[in-house]
Design a protein around this motif. Structure first.
Motif, PDB file in Angstrom:
ATOM      1  N   LYS A  41      35.721   6.236 -20.784  1.00  0.00           N
ATOM      2  CA  LYS A  41      34.575   6.018 -21.672  1.00  0.00           C
ATOM      3  C   LYS A  41      34.010   7.344 -22.163  1.00  0.00           C
ATOM      4  CE  LYS A  41      33.366   1.585 -19.604  1.00  0.00           C
ATOM      5  NZ  LYS A  41      32.306   0.749 -18.960  1.00  0.00           N
ATOM      6  N   LYS A  42      34.921   8.121 -22.803  1.00  0.00           N
ATOM      7  CA  LYS A  42      34.556   9.462 -23.230  1.00  0.00           C
ATOM      8  C   LYS A  42      35.015   9.692 -24.679  1.00  0.00           C
ATOM      9  CE  LYS A  42      35.256  14.312 -21.906  1.00  0.00           C
ATOM     10  NZ  LYS A  42      35.964  15.213 -20.941  1.00  0.00           N
ATOM     11  N   LEU A  43      34.153  10.235 -25.485  1.00  0.00           N
ATOM     12  CA  LEU A  43      34.499  10.560 -26.862  1.00  0.00           C
ATOM     13  C   LEU A  43      35.244  11.888 -26.928  1.00  0.00           C
ATOM     14  CD1 LEU A  43      31.182   9.621 -28.733  1.00  0.00           C
ATOM     15  CD2 LEU A  43      33.372   8.408 -28.864  1.00  0.00           C
ATOM     16  N   PHE A  44      36.207  11.942 -27.818  1.00  0.00           N
ATOM     17  CA  PHE A  44      36.962  13.176 -28.072  1.00  0.00           C
ATOM     18  C   PHE A  44      37.432  13.839 -26.775  1.00  0.00           C
ATOM     19  CE2 PHE A  44      34.068  12.779 -31.765  1.00  0.00           C
ATOM     20  CZ  PHE A  44      35.024  12.644 -32.769  1.00  0.00           C
ATOM     21  N   ASP A  45      38.260  13.075 -26.062  1.00  0.00           N
ATOM     22  CA  ASP A  45      38.828  13.597 -24.819  1.00  0.00           C
ATOM     23  C   ASP A  45      40.050  14.454 -25.180  1.00  0.00           C
ATOM     24  OD1 ASP A  45      39.461  14.134 -22.250  1.00  0.00           O
ATOM     25  OD2 ASP A  45      39.982  12.065 -21.681  1.00  0.00           O
TER      26      ASP A  45
END
Length: 413
Positions: free
Chosen positions: A74-78
């Motif tokens: 649940k992380k943006l721009f990983d």
């Protein structure tokens, strides 16, 4: 007195503004300064640029991807765990580049032929204008000589007519000759002005040009004859005429264009490599990529058919140009031949005799040995004859120049 001084200044200024030039000098100035010629040269330069452009391949493409959202973490721009890159290059198939370059080189050859024809047309215009000006100047000199004497004679008759020593009818007869000579002078001066303006444009010079051509040189030009007969001239024209060669070259050019269009139906290949950090079967995998359109139909078939029709059209145009050129050469040769034969019947000695008779008529009229009516009749006949002689000589040279323009090899002088 002031009027005469002003007139002298005007005449002196006009003389200074002119320069004597041989035909060769004019041709050299024309090649260096003519703006149409200089502008036409850029068509060849642009054709060179097209060849350069045809040799250039499509640039390779590079693309990359990064993670926009990791649903597990649940992380943006990983970006640290999911990214990749691709590089691809379009590979031309079917000889497309080779055909495109060949077509561009053919266009340059067409541009060179167009420039050659422009050079020949302008050079012919320069030469015909130069000779026209030369003979108009001779007409003017002769007309001024006649007009000077007739004006003096008319002035004397006006004085005697006022005293009642000669009839008004005789004065009017002389006046009519003066009017005719004056009209001739006005027309000749108008022609000279137009010709001088044309020479300025052709040579790129600001000063008016005085033709530097001796009677001996002019006679040598008139005495020259073409090498070969009419059929030989037609053959030379078909071998050398740049306008006709352009139409022949246009057939080859359209064939190269058709070949290029056919090659565009061959699918091109996109080849490349890709790297993916975690999105593939393996971590940090490197993949080979190949892409090719599915040739379900010929995507350029319409342009191919159009190019084939252009070949047929250019062939017909070339056939017409051949017939047209042969017809023009035939007409130009017959015109030259007729005018040359007509002029050859009038010898240089005939003109000398005519001038001797002219001088004799003037002397005898002054002495009262011939009547005014006889004198006026002769002067009117002499005025027309001398103009016709110069015109006949000029027409022979003009016809020769036209034939040279068509044949485009130095067949005369």
């Amino acid at each position: 007195m002031n009027k005469f001084v002003g007139l002298f200044i005007i005449i002196s200024s006009f003389t200074v503004a002119q320069q004597q030039m041989s035909l060769l000098d004019c041709e050299n100035a024309f090649q260096q300064n003519n703006l149409q010629l200089l502008a036409g040269q850029y068509n060849i330069n642009m054709a060179d640029a097209d060849i350069l452009q045809a040799k250039i391949w499509e640039l390779p493409q590079i693309s990359g991807e990064i993670n926009a959202y990791n649903p597990e973490a649940k992380k943006l721009f990983d970006v640290g765990h999911a990214k990749g890159a691709d590089i691809t290059q379009l590979i031309y198939m079917g000889g497309k580049k080779k055909n495109e370059i060949a077509f561009a080189k053919s266009n340059k050859e067409l541009a060179q032929l167009q420039f050659s024809q422009l050079l020949i047309d302008l050079r012919t215009q320069l030469r015909t204008t130069y000779y026209n000006l030369y003979y108009e100047k001779l007409k003017l000199d002769n007309t001024n000589r006649q007009l000077g004497y007739m004006n003096e004679l008319l002035s004397a008759y006006k004085i005697q007519s006022a005293k009642g020593n000669v009839s008004l009818r005789d004065e009017v007869r002389l006046q009519s000759i003066v009017i005719q000579l004056s009209n001739d002078k006005v027309g000749i001066n108008k022609n000279i002005l137009e010709l001088e303006q044309s020479l300025k444009l052709l040579t790129g010079l600001k000063e008016s040009i005085e033709p530097q051509l001796s009677e001996t040189e002019a006679k040598s030009i008139l005495d020259s004859q073409p090498f070969g007969d009419e059929e030989a001239l037609k053959t030379k024209a078909l071998e050398n005429n740049a306008d006709y060669l352009y139409n022949l070259k246009l057939i080859d050019n359209s064939k190269l264009y058709a070949q290029w269009q056919k090659s565009l139906n061959v699918p091109d290949v996109n080849i490349g490599a890709g790297w993916d950090q975690n999105g593939g079967t393996f971590k940090n995998e490197v993949n080979l990529k190949i892409g090719i359109p599915i040739p379900l139909w010929k995507s350029n078939q319409g342009n191919v058919e159009k190019a084939n029709y252009a070949i047929q059209q250019n062939q017909k145009n070339a056939d017409y140009q051949k017939l047209n050129l042969e017809t023009k050469v035939e007409a130009a040769f017959q015109t030259w031949k007729t005018q040359y034969e007509q002029l050859s019947q009038f010898k240089t000695s005939d003109l000398d005799n005519l001038n001797l008779v002219y001088d004799g008529i003037l002397k005898n009229f002054r002495r009262g040995n011939i009547s005014l009516i006889e004198f006026v009749d002769f002067m009117d006949s002499y005025r027309e004859t001398i103009l016709q002689v110069y015109e006949m000589r000029n027409e022979v040279i003009q016809s020769a120049e036209l034939l040279n323009q068509l044949v485009q090899t130095k067949i005369f002088y």
